[in-house]
Write an enzyme that holds these catalytic residues in place. Structure first.
Site, PDB file in Angstrom:
ATOM      1  N   ASN A  10      89.516  50.702  46.232  1.00  0.00           N
ATOM      2  CA  ASN A  10      89.442  51.544  47.273  1.00  0.00           C
ATOM      3  C   ASN A  10      89.696  50.724  48.291  1.00  0.00           C
ATOM      4  O   ASN A  10      88.639  50.013  48.881  1.00  0.00           O
ATOM      5  CB  ASN A  10      88.121  52.536  46.924  1.00  0.00           C
ATOM      6  N   TRP A  11      91.011  50.798  48.925  1.00  0.00           N
ATOM      7  CA  TRP A  11      91.108  50.070  50.346  1.00  0.00           C
ATOM      8  C   TRP A  11      90.408  50.331  51.524  1.00  0.00           C
ATOM      9  O   TRP A  11      90.206  49.962  52.409  1.00  0.00           O
ATOM     10  CB  TRP A  11      92.498  49.889  50.660  1.00  0.00           C
ATOM     11  N   LYS A  12      89.701  51.700  51.499  1.00  0.00           N
ATOM     12  CA  LYS A  12      89.209  52.352  52.557  1.00  0.00           C
ATOM     13  C   LYS A  12      90.221  52.214  53.852  1.00  0.00           C
ATOM     14  O   LYS A  12      91.488  52.238  53.484  1.00  0.00           O
ATOM     15  CB  LYS A  12      87.793  51.694  52.934  1.00  0.00           C
ATOM     16  N   HIS A  96      83.911  60.569  47.471  1.00  0.00           N
ATOM     17  CA  HIS A  96      83.392  59.311  47.786  1.00  0.00           C
ATOM     18  C   HIS A  96      82.140  59.427  48.503  1.00  0.00           C
ATOM     19  O   HIS A  96      82.058  60.135  49.414  1.00  0.00           O
ATOM     20  CB  HIS A  96      84.517  58.565  48.330  1.00  0.00           C
ATOM     21  N   GLU A  98      81.152  58.027  51.196  1.00  0.00           N
ATOM     22  CA  GLU A  98      81.437  57.968  52.354  1.00  0.00           C
ATOM     23  C   GLU A  98      81.946  59.415  53.104  1.00  0.00           C
ATOM     24  O   GLU A  98      81.677  59.921  54.315  1.00  0.00           O
ATOM     25  CB  GLU A  98      82.286  56.834  53.175  1.00  0.00           C
ATOM     26  N   GLU A 166      78.622  55.800  41.550  1.00  0.00           N
ATOM     27  CA  GLU A 166      78.548  54.844  42.746  1.00  0.00           C
ATOM     28  C   GLU A 166      77.194  54.992  43.288  1.00  0.00           C
ATOM     29  O   GLU A 166      77.008  55.756  44.067  1.00  0.00           O
ATOM     30  CB  GLU A 166      79.746  55.143  43.765  1.00  0.00           C
ATOM     31  N   GLY A 172      79.130  48.557  49.414  1.00  0.00           N
ATOM     32  CA  GLY A 172      79.276  47.539  50.459  1.00  0.00           C
ATOM     33  C   GLY A 172      78.232  46.818  50.873  1.00  0.00           C
ATOM     34  O   GLY A 172      78.089  46.522  52.049  1.00  0.00           O
ATOM     35  N   SER A 212      79.691  47.390  45.150  1.00  0.00           N
ATOM     36  CA  SER A 212      79.678  45.893  45.109  1.00  0.00           C
ATOM     37  C   SER A 212      79.983  45.056  43.575  1.00  0.00           C
ATOM     38  O   SER A 212      79.434  44.208  43.415  1.00  0.00           O
ATOM     39  CB  SER A 212      78.043  45.404  45.447  1.00  0.00           C
ATOM     40  N   GLY A 233      85.441  48.368  46.242  1.00  0.00           N
ATOM     41  CA  GLY A 233      85.726  48.552  47.422  1.00  0.00           C
ATOM     42  C   GLY A 233      86.065  46.966  48.023  1.00  0.00           C
ATOM     43  O   GLY A 233      87.137  46.507  47.694  1.00  0.00           O
ATOM     44  N   GLY A 234      85.165  46.354  48.663  1.00  0.00           N
ATOM     45  CA  GLY A 234      85.197  45.026  49.154  1.00  0.00           C
ATOM     46  C   GLY A 234      86.292  43.950  48.548  1.00  0.00           C
ATOM     47  O   GLY A 234      87.240  43.449  48.941  1.00  0.00           O
TER      48      GLY A 234
HETATM   49  C1  PEP Z   1      83.573  51.803  47.169  1.00  0.00           C
HETATM   50  O1  PEP Z   1      84.153  51.880  48.354  1.00  0.00           O
HETATM   51  O2  PEP Z   1      83.820  52.760  46.241  1.00  0.00           O
HETATM   52  C2  PEP Z   1      82.757  50.746  46.612  1.00  0.00           C
HETATM   53  C3  PEP Z   1      82.412  50.715  45.607  1.00  0.00           C
HETATM   54  O3  PEP Z   1      82.698  49.573  47.565  1.00  0.00           O
HETATM   55  P1  PEP Z   1      82.256  48.142  47.283  1.00  0.00           P
HETATM   56  O4  PEP Z   1      82.905  47.578  46.202  1.00  0.00           O
HETATM   57  O5  PEP Z   1      82.526  47.342  48.555  1.00  0.00           O
HETATM   58  O6  PEP Z   1      80.660  48.335  47.024  1.00  0.00           O
END
Ligand code: PEP
Length: 253
Positions: A10-12, A96, A98, A166, A172, A212, A233-234
């Protein structure tokens, strides 16, 4: 037998065109061969067309991070599922944390988005997960069950559905659910999926873990019996890390 793992990045709201091309270059050449993991990159809307070209001829699939539930109309700033399918998307992330907690998306909206996306042939990655205060109040199961109930129904296409658990407190933040914590919720979710789709189908549905995920923790998480890869994500923004996570999924299969 475990299901084929599925790892989605997920590039956000990250990457301009140059950075995106560089990232895809680092991914394309370095994936395990043969690849026994489904892999997707969920890019910002503006990068879908150029990244569609970048993945041409590879095993990587394209996804988006959100869609609107109407096919077209006066919805300034929105993108429909039809538009995503036309742009070459295979996947779309819906629900998601967010979108739920920053943009106030409701269960009713999410349900409509899931249906609209599947009607356009898109495979939905439906996200669920509890806030820290909900976990601390022992309400995790109650929360994820209601998130399942608000968007799922037996008439959905299970061949176009993946769940992503999640925990919001792990997204994050650098805090990850322990494999035991993840497994417990995944097993609970799978049991609930039986109620919607029957036991056989529930066994076939993939449930990704997100929160994470990093090269150093991916393997132990993915080895859990009900964890079928990850939503990342990251760490998906660094080609080497995303490749390492995909390799961990491949090794855990
Ligand atoms: C996400 O954006 O779905 C996510 C899990 O982010 P991260 O891996 O950065 O926690």
């Amino acid at each position: 037998m475990k299901r084929k793992p599925f790892v989605a990045g997920n590039w956000k709201m990250h990457n301009d065109l140059g950075a995106a091309r560089e990232l895809m270059g680092g991914l394309r050449g370095n994936l395990p061969k043969p690849l026994n993991v489904d892999v997707a990159v969920c890019t910002p809307f503006t990068l879908l067309y150029p990244m569609g070209k970048e993945i041409d001829g590879t095993d990587i699939k394209l996804g988006a991070q959100n869609c609107h539930f109407e096919p077209k109309g006066a919805f300034t700033g929105e993108i429909s599922a039809q538009m995503l399918a036309a742009a070459g998307c295979t996947y779309v992330i819906i629900g998601h944390s967010e979108r739920r907690h920053v943009f106030g998306e409701t269960g009713d909206m999410l349900r409509k988005k899931v249906v609209a996306a599947q009607e356009c042939g898109l495979h939905v990655i439906y996200c669920i997960g509890e806030l820290l205060e909900e976990r601390e109040a022992n309400r995790t199961e109650q929360v994820v069950e209601s998130q399942l109930q608000e968007a799922l129904s037996p008439d959905l296409r299970t061949d176009l559905l993946t769940l992503a658990y999640e925990p919001v407190w792990a997204i994050g933040t650098g805090k990850t659910a322990t494999p035991d914590q993840a497994q417990a919720v995944h097993a609970f979710v799978r049991a609930k999926l039986s109620g919607f789709f029957g036991q056989e189908t529930a066994q076939q549905l993939r449930i990704q873990y997100g929160g994470s995920v990093k090269p150093g923790n991916a393997k132990t998480l993915f080895e859990c019996p009900d964890v079928d890869g990850g939503l990342v994500g990251g760490a998906c923004l660094v080609a080497e890390d995303f490749v390492a996570i995909i390799s961990a999924a491949q090794e855990s299969a």
